[in-house]
Design a protein around this motif. Structure first.
Motif, PDB file in Angstrom:
ATOM      1  N   CYS A  48     -42.700  14.338   9.905  1.00  0.00           N
ATOM      2  CA  CYS A  48     -41.828  13.158   9.885  1.00  0.00           C
ATOM      3  C   CYS A  48     -41.680  12.675  11.327  1.00  0.00           C
ATOM      4  CB  CYS A  48     -40.469  13.514   9.279  1.00  0.00           C
ATOM      5  SG  CYS A  48     -39.304  12.143   9.243  1.00  0.00           S
ATOM      6  N   GLN A  61     -36.437  10.960  -1.897  1.00  0.00           N
ATOM      7  CA  GLN A  61     -36.910  12.118  -1.153  1.00  0.00           C
ATOM      8  C   GLN A  61     -36.891  13.282  -2.138  1.00  0.00           C
ATOM      9  OE1 GLN A  61     -34.230  13.488   1.992  1.00  0.00           O
ATOM     10  NE2 GLN A  61     -35.920  13.234   3.423  1.00  0.00           N
ATOM     11  N   TYR A  63     -39.011  17.254  -3.586  1.00  0.00           N
ATOM     12  CA  TYR A  63     -39.875  18.392  -3.296  1.00  0.00           C
ATOM     13  C   TYR A  63     -40.231  19.062  -4.618  1.00  0.00           C
ATOM     14  CZ  TYR A  63     -35.481  20.983  -3.829  1.00  0.00           C
ATOM     15  OH  TYR A  63     -34.298  21.483  -4.308  1.00  0.00           O
ATOM     16  N   CYS A  83     -36.504  13.192   7.073  1.00  0.00           N
ATOM     17  CA  CYS A  83     -36.723  14.607   6.753  1.00  0.00           C
ATOM     18  C   CYS A  83     -36.326  15.353   8.031  1.00  0.00           C
ATOM     19  CB  CYS A  83     -38.170  14.858   6.357  1.00  0.00           C
ATOM     20  SG  CYS A  83     -38.672  13.948   4.887  1.00  0.00           S
ATOM     21  N   THR A  93     -43.404  18.880   6.936  1.00  0.00           N
ATOM     22  CA  THR A  93     -42.275  18.905   6.010  1.00  0.00           C
ATOM     23  C   THR A  93     -42.693  19.446   4.651  1.00  0.00           C
ATOM     24  OG1 THR A  93     -40.509  17.584   5.014  1.00  0.00           O
ATOM     25  CG2 THR A  93     -42.655  16.505   5.234  1.00  0.00           C
ATOM     26  N   LEU A  95     -40.814  18.240   2.184  1.00  0.00           N
ATOM     27  CA  LEU A  95     -40.298  17.125   1.405  1.00  0.00           C
ATOM     28  C   LEU A  95     -41.321  15.999   1.315  1.00  0.00           C
ATOM     29  CD1 LEU A  95     -36.730  16.959   2.981  1.00  0.00           C
ATOM     30  CD2 LEU A  95     -37.364  17.999   0.808  1.00  0.00           C
TER      31      LEU A  95
END
Length: 192
Positions: A48, A61, A63, A83, A93, A95
Motif C-alpha cells: 500500500c 477492504q 481479506y 491498509c 498487505t 488486505l
C-alpha cells in the motif's frame, strides 16, 4: 471533472483547514484514478503506497480467511481507505481493496505526503488526522465486535454510516458486522 485544486480543497474541507499554499502543494501530489464496479484497487501481496480519498463511489477492504471472503471496511464519498500496516511498514498487505460501484479515487502517495508534512505544519496536521481517523475507526469496530450484540452493531452502523446500508450488498454488510446473512436479516426485520 474535478481538478486537483478542487479535490485538495475538498480533502482539507472534510479533514483539516489548509492554507492556500498548502492546498496548492497538496494538489501537486494527488493522483486521480477511475475504476469500474468490481475492479481490484489493491491486491493481497502488494504494498500500500498511498492513502485513498474517495471522491465518488463505494470501496470495500477485505481479506480471505480459510477461503472465506471477510469484509474489513467499506468506504464511500469523502472517506479514506488505507491498509495501515502495509502503508507504514511498506510491506505486502494481506488486505485487498475493490470497488462496489464505479468510483473516482484520489491517491495521496506516501513519500510525497510525508515530504509535504515535513514542510507544512497544516499538512502535517492533516496527515495526522487521516491516521487518527483510521485508528479510531478500527478501534470502534474492534470494540463493537468484542462488546456489542448483533443488533447494537447494526444500529451503530445505521447511525454512523447509513450510506453503507443503502448501497452495499447485504452479504458484505453481514461480513462487515461479523454476522451471517441470516442473522443480519433477523436483526433488520426485528427493527421494522
Amino acid at each position: 471533472m474535478t481538478t486537483n485544486i478542487e479535490i485538495a480543497r475538498k480533502i482539507a474541507e472534510v479533514n483539516c483547514p489548509l492554507s492556500r499554499e498548502s492546498v496548492h502543494a497538496l494538489a501537486e501530489i494527488v493522483v486521480c484514478k477511475k475504476y469500474r464496479k468490481g475492479e481490484i484497487v489493491l491486491k493481497a501481496g502488494e504494498v500500500c503506497k498511498a492513502m485513498l480519498f474517495i471522491e465518488k463511489g463505494l470501496l470495500r477492504q477485505f481479506y480471505y480467511k480459510y477461503d472465506k471472503d471477510l469484509t474489513e471496511h467499506i468506504g464511500y464519498e469523502n472517506g479514506m481507505i488505507i491498509c495501515i500496516e502495509s502503508y507504514f511498514k511498506q510491506e505486502p498487505t494481506r488486505l485487498m481493496v475493490e470497488t462496489l460501484e464505479p468510483s473516482v479515487v484520489w491517491e495521496l502517495p506516501k513519500a510525497q505526503i510525508e515530504e509535504l508534512a515535513s514542510k507544512y505544519d497544516d499538512i502535517e496536521q492533516l496527515y495526522r488526522k487521516f491516521i487518527e481517523h483510521s485508528l479510531i475507526e478500527s478501534q470502534i469496530k474492534a470494540d463493537a465486535l468484542r462488546f456489542e450484540p448483533a443488533h447494537e452493531r447494526y444500529n451503530k452502523l445505521l447511525r454512523l454510516h447509513p450510506e453503507i446500508l443503502k448501497r452495499a450488498p447485504l452479504v458484505y454488510i453481514a461480513s462487515l458486522l461479523q454476522m451471517t446473512p441470516e442473522t443480519l436479516s433477523r436483526v433488520r426485520s426485528s427493527l421494522l
